[in-house]
Motif scaffolding. Structure first.
Motif, PDB file in Angstrom:
ATOM      1  N   THR A 174       7.379  39.801  22.797  1.00 34.42           N
ATOM      2  CA  THR A 174       7.727  40.541  21.567  1.00 34.42           C
ATOM      3  C   THR A 174       8.607  41.615  21.591  1.00 34.42           C
ATOM      4  OG1 THR A 174       5.891  42.158  21.042  1.00 34.42           O
ATOM      5  CG2 THR A 174       5.361  40.084  20.236  1.00 34.42           C
ATOM      6  N   GLY A 175       9.186  41.884  20.719  1.00 35.88           N
ATOM      7  CA  GLY A 175      10.458  42.924  20.853  1.00 35.88           C
ATOM      8  C   GLY A 175      11.620  42.256  20.562  1.00 35.88           C
ATOM      9  N   VAL A 176      12.585  43.384  20.336  1.00 38.45           N
ATOM     10  CA  VAL A 176      13.955  43.165  19.894  1.00 38.45           C
ATOM     11  C   VAL A 176      14.721  42.505  21.108  1.00 38.45           C
ATOM     12  CG1 VAL A 176      14.296  44.587  17.803  1.00 38.45           C
ATOM     13  CG2 VAL A 176      14.527  45.546  19.961  1.00 38.45           C
ATOM     14  N   TYR A 177      14.419  42.787  22.091  1.00 34.16           N
ATOM     15  CA  TYR A 177      15.231  42.089  23.212  1.00 34.16           C
ATOM     16  C   TYR A 177      14.606  41.050  23.696  1.00 34.16           C
ATOM     17  CZ  TYR A 177      17.480  46.563  22.651  1.00 34.16           C
ATOM     18  OH  TYR A 177      18.236  47.451  22.166  1.00 34.16           O
ATOM     19  N   ALA A 178      13.428  40.186  23.234  1.00 34.96           N
ATOM     20  CA  ALA A 178      12.697  39.042  23.485  1.00 34.96           C
ATOM     21  C   ALA A 178      13.741  37.915  23.598  1.00 34.96           C
ATOM     22  CB  ALA A 178      11.481  38.652  22.783  1.00 34.96           C
ATOM     23  N   PHE A 179      14.116  37.251  24.612  1.00 41.60           N
ATOM     24  CA  PHE A 179      14.727  35.999  24.706  1.00 41.60           C
ATOM     25  C   PHE A 179      14.080  34.953  25.004  1.00 41.60           C
ATOM     26  CE2 PHE A 179      18.570  38.989  24.792  1.00 41.60           C
ATOM     27  CZ  PHE A 179      19.427  37.913  24.290  1.00 41.60           C
ATOM     28  N   GLU A 182      12.822  29.272  20.905  1.00 45.35           N
ATOM     29  CA  GLU A 182      11.690  29.385  19.553  1.00 45.35           C
ATOM     30  C   GLU A 182      12.262  28.105  18.739  1.00 45.35           C
ATOM     31  OE1 GLU A 182       9.144  31.329  19.639  1.00 45.35           O
ATOM     32  OE2 GLU A 182       8.157  30.641  17.800  1.00 45.35           O
ATOM     33  N   ASN A 183      11.311  27.214  18.685  1.00 46.18           N
ATOM     34  CA  ASN A 183      11.753  26.143  17.494  1.00 46.18           C
ATOM     35  C   ASN A 183      11.803  26.525  16.405  1.00 46.18           C
ATOM     36  OD1 ASN A 183      11.566  24.221  19.512  1.00 46.18           O
ATOM     37  ND2 ASN A 183       9.289  23.968  19.273  1.00 46.18           N
ATOM     38  N   ASN A 184      12.917  25.877  15.697  1.00 45.67           N
ATOM     39  CA  ASN A 184      13.326  26.447  14.339  1.00 45.67           C
ATOM     40  C   ASN A 184      12.402  25.589  13.271  1.00 45.67           C
ATOM     41  OD1 ASN A 184      14.810  26.614  12.048  1.00 45.67           O
ATOM     42  ND2 ASN A 184      16.585  27.462  13.077  1.00 45.67           N
ATOM     43  N   GLY A 185      11.550  26.068  12.850  1.00 48.07           N
ATOM     44  CA  GLY A 185      10.643  25.215  12.076  1.00 48.07           C
ATOM     45  C   GLY A 185      11.553  24.689  10.819  1.00 48.07           C
TER      46      GLY A 185
ATOM     47  N   LYS B 106      14.871  50.982  18.016  1.00 49.60           N
ATOM     48  CA  LYS B 106      14.491  49.577  17.562  1.00 49.60           C
ATOM     49  C   LYS B 106      15.211  49.241  16.458  1.00 49.60           C
ATOM     50  CE  LYS B 106      10.638  48.173  20.138  1.00 49.60           C
ATOM     51  NZ  LYS B 106      10.813  47.148  20.799  1.00 49.60           N
ATOM     52  N   PRO B 109      19.822  48.703  17.024  1.00 49.47           N
ATOM     53  CA  PRO B 109      20.296  47.573  17.420  1.00 49.47           C
ATOM     54  C   PRO B 109      20.177  46.465  16.303  1.00 49.47           C
ATOM     55  CG  PRO B 109      18.271  48.253  19.134  1.00 49.47           C
ATOM     56  CD  PRO B 109      18.594  49.241  17.882  1.00 49.47           C
ATOM     57  N   ASP B 151      10.132  44.312  15.197  1.00 48.52           N
ATOM     58  CA  ASP B 151      10.253  43.529  16.426  1.00 48.52           C
ATOM     59  C   ASP B 151      10.823  41.997  16.267  1.00 48.52           C
ATOM     60  OD1 ASP B 151       9.432  45.306  18.282  1.00 48.52           O
ATOM     61  OD2 ASP B 151       7.478  44.514  18.469  1.00 48.52           O
ATOM     62  N   ILE B 152      11.605  41.801  15.475  1.00 51.31           N
ATOM     63  CA  ILE B 152      12.231  40.529  15.273  1.00 51.31           C
ATOM     64  C   ILE B 152      13.168  40.435  16.243  1.00 51.31           C
ATOM     65  CG2 ILE B 152      14.068  41.238  13.854  1.00 51.31           C
ATOM     66  CD1 ILE B 152      12.657  37.917  12.998  1.00 51.31           C
ATOM     67  N   PRO B 153      13.163  39.334  17.118  1.00 54.24           N
ATOM     68  CA  PRO B 153      14.094  39.510  18.367  1.00 54.24           C
ATOM     69  C   PRO B 153      15.524  39.237  18.035  1.00 54.24           C
ATOM     70  CG  PRO B 153      12.329  38.019  18.742  1.00 54.24           C
ATOM     71  CD  PRO B 153      12.167  38.294  17.374  1.00 54.24           C
ATOM     72  N   LEU B 154      16.454  39.779  18.529  1.00 54.92           N
ATOM     73  CA  LEU B 154      17.899  40.047  18.258  1.00 54.92           C
ATOM     74  C   LEU B 154      18.506  38.635  17.842  1.00 54.92           C
ATOM     75  CD1 LEU B 154      18.987  43.383  20.125  1.00 54.92           C
ATOM     76  CD2 LEU B 154      18.559  42.966  17.682  1.00 54.92           C
ATOM     77  N   TRP B 155      17.958  37.725  18.846  1.00 52.36           N
ATOM     78  CA  TRP B 155      18.988  36.567  18.613  1.00 52.36           C
ATOM     79  C   TRP B 155      18.520  35.821  17.569  1.00 52.36           C
ATOM     80  CZ3 TRP B 155      16.531  31.886  18.768  1.00 52.36           C
ATOM     81  CH2 TRP B 155      15.075  31.628  19.252  1.00 52.36           C
ATOM     82  N   MET B 156      17.244  35.943  17.087  1.00 52.31           N
ATOM     83  CA  MET B 156      16.782  35.139  15.903  1.00 52.31           C
ATOM     84  C   MET B 156      17.428  35.920  14.768  1.00 52.31           C
ATOM     85  SD  MET B 156      12.711  34.789  16.078  1.00 52.31           S
ATOM     86  CE  MET B 156      11.975  33.886  17.632  1.00 52.31           C
ATOM     87  N   TYR B 194      11.177  30.694  11.612  1.00 54.28           N
ATOM     88  CA  TYR B 194      10.389  31.271  12.774  1.00 54.28           C
ATOM     89  C   TYR B 194       9.047  32.050  12.086  1.00 54.28           C
ATOM     90  CZ  TYR B 194      14.826  30.760  15.212  1.00 54.28           C
ATOM     91  OH  TYR B 194      15.914  30.156  15.540  1.00 54.28           O
ATOM     92  N   THR B 196       6.115  32.337  12.611  1.00 54.58           N
ATOM     93  CA  THR B 196       5.104  33.622  13.356  1.00 54.58           C
ATOM     94  C   THR B 196       5.729  34.755  13.780  1.00 54.58           C
ATOM     95  OG1 THR B 196       5.983  32.237  15.385  1.00 54.58           O
ATOM     96  CG2 THR B 196       3.689  31.551  14.327  1.00 54.58           C
ATOM     97  N   TRP B 197       7.164  34.777  13.422  1.00 59.06           N
ATOM     98  CA  TRP B 197       8.043  35.931  13.860  1.00 59.06           C
ATOM     99  C   TRP B 197       8.044  36.783  12.535  1.00 59.06           C
ATOM    100  CZ3 TRP B 197       8.693  37.958  18.497  1.00 59.06           C
ATOM    101  CH2 TRP B 197       8.473  36.776  19.796  1.00 59.06           C
ATOM    102  N   LYS B 202       2.251  40.199  14.826  1.00 59.65           N
ATOM    103  CA  LYS B 202       2.654  40.891  16.109  1.00 59.65           C
ATOM    104  C   LYS B 202       4.046  41.382  15.924  1.00 59.65           C
ATOM    105  CE  LYS B 202       4.446  36.273  17.275  1.00 59.65           C
ATOM    106  NZ  LYS B 202       4.430  35.252  18.583  1.00 59.65           N
TER     107      LYS B 202
END
Lengths: 214, 402
Positions: A174-179, A182-185, B106, B109, B151-156, B194, B196-197, B202
């Motif tokens: 998790t976390g903002v920098y997670a790369f 992830e499937n786009n539901g 957090k 960004p 905590d949403i990932p930046l790319w999403m 997404y 689950t995000w 989490k």
């Protein structure tokens, strides 16, 4: 071209681009939305429609001089229904899993506006050979859109193509920098099919401004 | 020659360059352009689009800063596990630099990505269409980081922003033409793409996953998430009101949102009619649900029970209701335009928010869906209000004649 003279070739190429049944005439949208979550289903649907439309066009064209105009819709329905039942049974016999995925939508080919539209607009007034080409062309134009939409929806929605895994595993961290992928539901839901279709139409019309209605 | 003249001259020299809208966008941030309209009606007002946008952003700043403190605060609770319910608003436990640094790391960004990607798309469209860059994204870009989990990932977020700006706004013709609120489209996209995000336990608290499973673990869920599962709550009403609870970045502090609302109403940017009627709608729906729960129409084991039996006014404090109603439902572009229509529009937003919240635990954030739905119906409401008015006047006309 040996087999096709210029006019006949146009029958196939025209519905493919500038007179595409889905993106220009906006026909057959329901099935384009319903079954395009998987690429395989899109391809099978495209082939099924092509078989029904090509054969149906020939049959109607052969009978065009003996069909009384008053009951022509009923005759057309009987022809298309018979063909759809054959297609349905073939699918059930040789691709049972797929026919379950496509479920009711194979049966609903009967109501696909493209088919009735081509019967009415083309097969009733043209020779069997030309009708056959027209059927192939229109079904191909329909199929290509289905396949494009299906390609993007399956690729981005499930990370697979034709069932094979193409994109990586979903991210764990998790976390903002997670790369990671992830499937786009949302891609698997019907609204996204409409949006993808809309984007295709948008791209087509900005390339060919003649298609824009006033 | 001063900077102002130089810039203006630069603009004149490069009149037919493709990238001119880009330059103009930054130019107009510094100076009001010298060009004047040559024909048509001239209305001179200080409340132009840019000032409107800036006012909303000013109303959002306290919420953003609170969100930064809260993100760090929630993280420290999750790691150290010592939450005391019922803190006062100015508690030093909350307002300390430690919390702020963690939170800012957090959330900044998110803000940067939201503005960077969103304005990038706007610039591309401005150049393609050859018109000026519009200020419409300024507020959207600020709203977006406030309505997503920490905590949403930046790319999403980037994917969603591109989708939201292109499909939610540019296809309709840009600022002022959109049917639905672009910020909410971005959130709805994230929510459906997404899931689950955007829900579960989490993403709302930084680092909650790392401590999950240990003895100190707290549930990193939002209050709505816990209620939907019928869990016990550790937060008091004052925690909910002050905003010391997990949730999307900017939605937690009802107190600061109220201040923002007062500011928006005072500056006449936000419509008090919409806010008031939305609150009324939410209270009405909450009361109905409370009555159903009290009358034992549903059993205690029902999955709706814990949300239905939540005291009706708690619904105003938890979740994104307050934030949505104050900052998003009042969006002048997508809301009803007529005064009478605003009452219906607001009331239905409040009413539907709570209904969705209670009946669909899978979509705990009802206010987002309610606002999007009512955005679609706003023109219809306006149409009937206008028609009703015409009819009334026609009748009066007839009565006079007769």
């Amino acid at each position: 071209m040996g087999l096709l003279n210029k006019k006949d070739a146009k029958l196939i190429t025209d519905p493919f681009l500038d007179n595409n049944p889905v993106t220009v005439q906006v026909l057959g949208i329901c099935s384009a939305l319903a079954i395009t979550a998987e690429l395989k289903a899109s391809i099978v649907m495209a082939i099924a429609v092509m078989a029904v439309l090509a054969i149906g066009n020939v049959v109607i064209s052969l009978m065009r001089n003996i069909i009384p105009s008053k009951i022509r819709i009923i005759v057309q329905l009987v022809v298309v229904a018979a063909l759809v039942i054959i297609v349905d049974l073939v699918l059930k016999a040789y691709a049972y899993e797929l026919s379950k995925t496509l479920s009711v939508f194979v049966g609903l080919i009967i109501t696909n506006c493209i088919i009735m539209g081509r019967f009415e607009a083309f097969a009733l007034a043209n020779s069997p050979y030309q009708s056959f080409l027209d059927g192939i062309g229109n079904a191909a134009g329909y199929g290509i859109i289905l396949i494009i939409v299906g390609f993007f929806r399956e690729l981005l929605g499930s990370g697979t193509l034709l069932g094979y895994k193409v994109l990586g595993d979903p991210i764990e961290k998790t976390g903002v920098y997670a790369f990671g992928y992830e499937n786009n539901g949302f891609m698997l839901l019907a609204p996204m099919a409409l949006i993808v279709l809309g984007i295709i139409i948008w791209v087509q019309r900005s390339r060919n401004t003649n298609l824009i209605e006033e | 020659m001063g900077l102002k003249e130089k810039l203006h001259q630069f603009k004149e020299e490069n009149k037919d360059k493709k990238w001119l809208p880009l330059f103009s966008a930054f130019h107009t941030f510094l100076y009001t352009p010298n060009d004047t309209a040559s024909a048509g009606t001239h209305i001179k007002g200080a409340d132009d689009l840019k000032r409107t946008m800036n006012t909303v952003i000013m109303a959002l700043i306290p919420v953003l800063i609170f969100g930064m403190f809260n993100a760090g605060f929630q993280h420290n609770i999750a790691v150290n596990g010592n939450f005391t319910s019922g803190m006062s608003f100015f508690s030093g436990e909350f307002w300390n630099l430690d919390n702020f640094i963690i939170g800012a790391a957090k959330i900044l960004p998110l803000v940067i990505i939201s503005y960077g990607i969103g304005l990038g798309v706007e610039f591309i469209f401005a150049i393609l269409k050859g018109h000026e860059v519009e200020e419409g994204y300024l507020v959207t870009g600020m709203l977006v980081p406030l309505i997503v989990p920490v905590d949403i990932p930046l790319w999403m977020l980037s994917v969603a922003v591109v989708f939201g700006v292109v499909i939610g706004k540019e296809v309709f013709g840009g600022t002022g033409m959109n049917i639905m609120n672009p910020a909410l489209i971005i959130r709805a996209f994230l929510f459906f793409a997404y899931p689950t995000w955007m829900s579960g336990d989490k993403v709302w608290v930084t680092g909650a996953v790392d401590v999950a499973g240990t003895a100190d673990a707290i549930s990193g869920e939002t209050i709505l998430g816990s209620l939907a599962q019928g869990k016990e709550m550790i937060y008091s009403v004052s925690d909910m009101f002050f905003g010391f609870i997990p949730g999307s970045v900017g939605e937690t502090s009802t107190l600061l949102i109220l201040l923002g609302a007062a500011f928006l109403i005072f500056s006449k940017i936000g419509s008090w009619r919409i806010m008031l009627s939305a609150v009324a709608g939410a209270l009405a729906m909450g009361l109905i649900f409370n009555m159903i729960a009290d009358a034992n129409i549903i059993s205690e084991g029902s999955k709706f029970y814990s949300l239905m039996s939540t005291p009706f006014w708690h619904h105003l404090l938890i979740g994104g209701f307050a934030f949505g109603v104050v900052y998003m439902a009042t969006d002048p572009v997508t809301a009803s335009q007529t005064n009478k229509g605003k009452w219906y529009y607001g009331f239905l937003i409040g009413f539907l928010s709570i209904a969705i919240r209670v009946f669909n635990p899978a979509y705990p954030e009802g206010v987002m869906l309610a606002i999007l739905l009512m955005n679609v119906f706003a023109p219809t409401i306006d149409h009937y209000v206008v028609q009703g008015n015409i009819k009334k006047r026609m009748k009066r006309l007839k009565a006079k004649k007769a």
